[in-house]
Structure formats: structure tokens, C-alpha cells
Design a protein around this motif. Structure first.
Motif, PDB file in Angstrom:
ATOM      1  N   GLN A 143      15.313  -3.425 -10.013  1.00  0.00           N
ATOM      2  CA  GLN A 143      14.748  -2.535  -8.990  1.00  0.00           C
ATOM      3  C   GLN A 143      13.447  -1.918  -9.477  1.00  0.00           C
ATOM      4  O   GLN A 143      12.463  -1.839  -8.727  1.00  0.00           O
ATOM      5  N   GLN A 144      13.426  -1.463 -10.721  1.00  0.00           N
ATOM      6  CA  GLN A 144      12.220  -0.861 -11.276  1.00  0.00           C
ATOM      7  C   GLN A 144      11.082  -1.871 -11.351  1.00  0.00           C
ATOM      8  O   GLN A 144       9.924  -1.538 -11.076  1.00  0.00           O
ATOM      9  N   GLN A 145      11.427  -3.120 -11.714  1.00  0.00           N
ATOM     10  CA  GLN A 145      10.407  -4.166 -11.772  1.00  0.00           C
ATOM     11  C   GLN A 145       9.870  -4.468 -10.385  1.00  0.00           C
ATOM     12  O   GLN A 145       8.657  -4.659 -10.191  1.00  0.00           O
ATOM     13  N   GLN A 146      10.782  -4.484  -9.401  1.00  0.00           N
ATOM     14  CA  GLN A 146      10.357  -4.735  -8.026  1.00  0.00           C
ATOM     15  C   GLN A 146       9.462  -3.613  -7.524  1.00  0.00           C
ATOM     16  O   GLN A 146       8.444  -3.856  -6.859  1.00  0.00           O
ATOM     17  N   ASN A 147       9.835  -2.376  -7.861  1.00  0.00           N
ATOM     18  CA  ASN A 147       9.012  -1.233  -7.461  1.00  0.00           C
ATOM     19  C   ASN A 147       7.638  -1.309  -8.103  1.00  0.00           C
ATOM     20  O   ASN A 147       6.619  -0.973  -7.481  1.00  0.00           O
ATOM     21  N   ASP A 150       5.713  -3.965  -6.307  1.00  0.00           N
ATOM     22  CA  ASP A 150       5.283  -3.472  -4.992  1.00  0.00           C
ATOM     23  C   ASP A 150       4.115  -2.502  -5.148  1.00  0.00           C
ATOM     24  O   ASP A 150       3.173  -2.508  -4.345  1.00  0.00           O
ATOM     25  N   LYS A 151       4.201  -1.665  -6.192  1.00  0.00           N
ATOM     26  CA  LYS A 151       3.132  -0.696  -6.429  1.00  0.00           C
ATOM     27  C   LYS A 151       1.833  -1.408  -6.767  1.00  0.00           C
ATOM     28  O   LYS A 151       0.754  -1.057  -6.257  1.00  0.00           O
ATOM     29  N   ASN A 152       1.938  -2.442  -7.626  1.00  0.00           N
ATOM     30  CA  ASN A 152       0.743  -3.216  -7.981  1.00  0.00           C
ATOM     31  C   ASN A 152       0.200  -3.956  -6.765  1.00  0.00           C
ATOM     32  O   ASN A 152      -1.021  -4.073  -6.589  1.00  0.00           O
ATOM     33  N   LYS A 153       1.125  -4.450  -5.949  1.00  0.00           N
ATOM     34  CA  LYS A 153       0.716  -5.154  -4.735  1.00  0.00           C
ATOM     35  C   LYS A 153      -0.035  -4.223  -3.801  1.00  0.00           C
ATOM     36  O   LYS A 153      -1.076  -4.576  -3.236  1.00  0.00           O
ATOM     37  N   ASP A 154       0.513  -3.002  -3.634  1.00  0.00           N
ATOM     38  CA  ASP A 154      -0.155  -2.012  -2.780  1.00  0.00           C
ATOM     39  C   ASP A 154      -1.508  -1.624  -3.370  1.00  0.00           C
ATOM     40  O   ASP A 154      -2.490  -1.436  -2.638  1.00  0.00           O
ATOM     41  N   LYS A 155      -1.536  -1.499  -4.710  1.00  0.00           N
ATOM     42  CA  LYS A 155      -2.780  -1.132  -5.370  1.00  0.00           C
ATOM     43  C   LYS A 155      -3.837  -2.204  -5.176  1.00  0.00           C
ATOM     44  O   LYS A 155      -5.009  -1.918  -4.884  1.00  0.00           O
TER      45      LYS A 155
END
Length: 248
Positions: A143-147, A150-155
Motif C-alpha cells: 500500500q505504501q509503495q502504491q501510494n 501514485d504520489k510520483n504519478k501525480d507529481k
């Protein structure tokens, strides 16, 4: 496996409690539970708890019936109460184990890990709890890796959006500059042409006469017409010379 572990704990405790306390509601609840009638089993366990609120078996099996109905928050609350009120390490270990299962199903991974660790503190030899703890930790890691992804993707998306905006602003600025240059060139060309016309003795022709010019032209036409009429009158007054033939 998580549900199987919880079910084993419930049946063992339920059977022991029934042998000791002979609670008819617990026995009835266990029979309904085995038939998969978890709602009816819950009602029966609640009846047993009303008769003996401190009944470990009644409360424990009630929590398990709630879990089977996917009422994970309610089940977690019940197992928390059991773990907090019991002095028996075995009961506390089993209650924390089932609490961990309920929290895991509710996607509360960090809380479930904490519950499994408390279970192991009370029963360090429980391999099933140790397995569930490792499973929850792996799920949390994923979950932390996915988050993070996702954060890097949003960035990256924000960065790309900003780059697109900057490019659009740049294109607009270039277009504005081009439009301004075109306008300046047209203005300069017009000035150059006017200057050239003046040098050649040509004056710009107005698009229309002013009111004063129109009145002067009209007055001139009237005067010219009057002069013409006067000339015609004078010519008529003199007459035309001709020979008169006498009638004898």
C-alpha cells in the motif's frame, strides 16, 4: 486462512464455555453458526450476553458472528472490549488475534499489525498470528509503495501540466509579438505610402465632402444656373432679324 483461524478460536471457546456454564443461548448460537445462519447466531449470542454480560464465550462468539456478517467495525469493538477486560493471557491473545483480523478486513493495516503484535506478546508461540502479522505487514508495504507511485504519478502529471501551460504561454506571447510586428509594419507601410504620395504632389482623397464644401458647391451651381438663365433672357429680348414680305 484468516477466517479459519478466527473460527477455530470461536468454536473452542464456545465449547468450553458451554461445558462449564451450560448456556442454552450459546449452544443455540453455536448450532446456528455451524449452519451459516450468522444473523440468527448473533441474536442468540446477544441473548446469552444479556444473561451474563461478563461471559467470555458469549461476547467472543458474538464478535465472531459480527465478523462473519462483514460488520468488521462492530466486531473489532467487541474484541477490543474482551481483550481489555480479560486477565487471561490466552483469551487476550485470541481476542487480539481476531481484532487484527477484523481490522485487516476493514483495510486498517497499521492498526491490525498493532493488534497482531499484542496477540504475540500474550502468546509468542502462535504461528498463525505470526503468519497474519507478516501478511498484514506485506500488505502495508504494498500500500505504501502504491501510494508512493501514485504520489510520483501525480507529481509528474503536475509537472507535465505546468510544462504544457508554460509552452502555451510562450506560444501566445510569440503570437502576440508577431501580431504586433505585423500591425507595426502595416502602420509603417501606410506612413511610407502617404509620404510618397505627398512627394509626388498627390493629396489623399477624402472619402466624402464636408458639409461646408457641399454647401459651397451647391451655391456655385445655383449662381452658374442663374447666369445661364439671365443670358437666355437677354437673347430673347433682342429678337431675331428677318425680312418682312408685304402682301400686296
Amino acid at each position: 486462512m484468516k477466517q479459519l483461524i478466527m473460527m477455530v478460536y470461536m468454536v473452542l471457546l464456545g465449547t468450553a464455555a458451554f461445558a462449564q456454564q451450560e448456556k442454552k443461548y450459546i449452544h443455540k448460537g453455536n448450532e446456528l453458526y455451524k449452519q451459516g445462519k450468522y444473523t440468527e447466531a448473533e441474536a442468540s449470542y446477544r441473548s446469552s450476553v444479556e444473561k451474563a454480560k461478563s461471559s467470555v464465550a458469549g461476547n467472543f462468539n458474538l464478535g465472531d458472528a459480527l465478523y462473519k456478517q462483514k460488520k468488521f467495525d462492530n466486531a473489532a469493538q467487541k474484541f477490543t472490549e474482551i481483550a481489555g477486560s480479560s486477565e487471561n493471557k490466552q483469551v487476550k491473545a485470541q481476542a487480539y488475534h481476531n481484532l487484527g483480523n477484523s481490522l485487516l478486513e476493514a483495510k486498517k493495516l497499521e492498526e491490525s499489525i498493532a493488534a497482531y503484535k499484542k496477540s504475540l506478546l500474550n502468546n509468542p508461540k502462535d504461528d498463525q498470528t505470526r503468519y497474519n502479522l507478516a501478511y498484514a505487514q506485506e500488505k502495508l508495504k504494498q500500500q505504501q509503495q502504491q501510494n508512493k507511485n501514485d504520489k510520483n504519478k501525480d507529481k509528474n502529471k503536475d509537472k507535465k501540466d505546468q510544462q504544457n501551460k508554460d509552452q502555451q504561454d510562450k506560444d501566445k506571447k510569440n503570437q502576440d509579438n508577431k501580431d504586433q510586428k505585423d500591425k507595426d509594419k502595416q502602420d509603417q507601410d501606410k506612413k511610407d505610402q502617404d509620404k510618397k504620395d505627398q512627394q509626388n504632389g498627390q493629396q489623399p482623397q477624402p472619402n466624402q465632402l464636408s458639409k461646408e464644401d457641399a454647401e459651397r458647391m451647391l451655391e456655385a451651381l445655383k449662381n452658374e444656373e442663374k447666369n445661364t438663365q439671365d443670358k437666355l433672357k437677354n437673347k430673347k429680348a433682342k429678337g431675331v432679324k428677318g425680312r418682312i414680305v408685304k402682301d400686296w
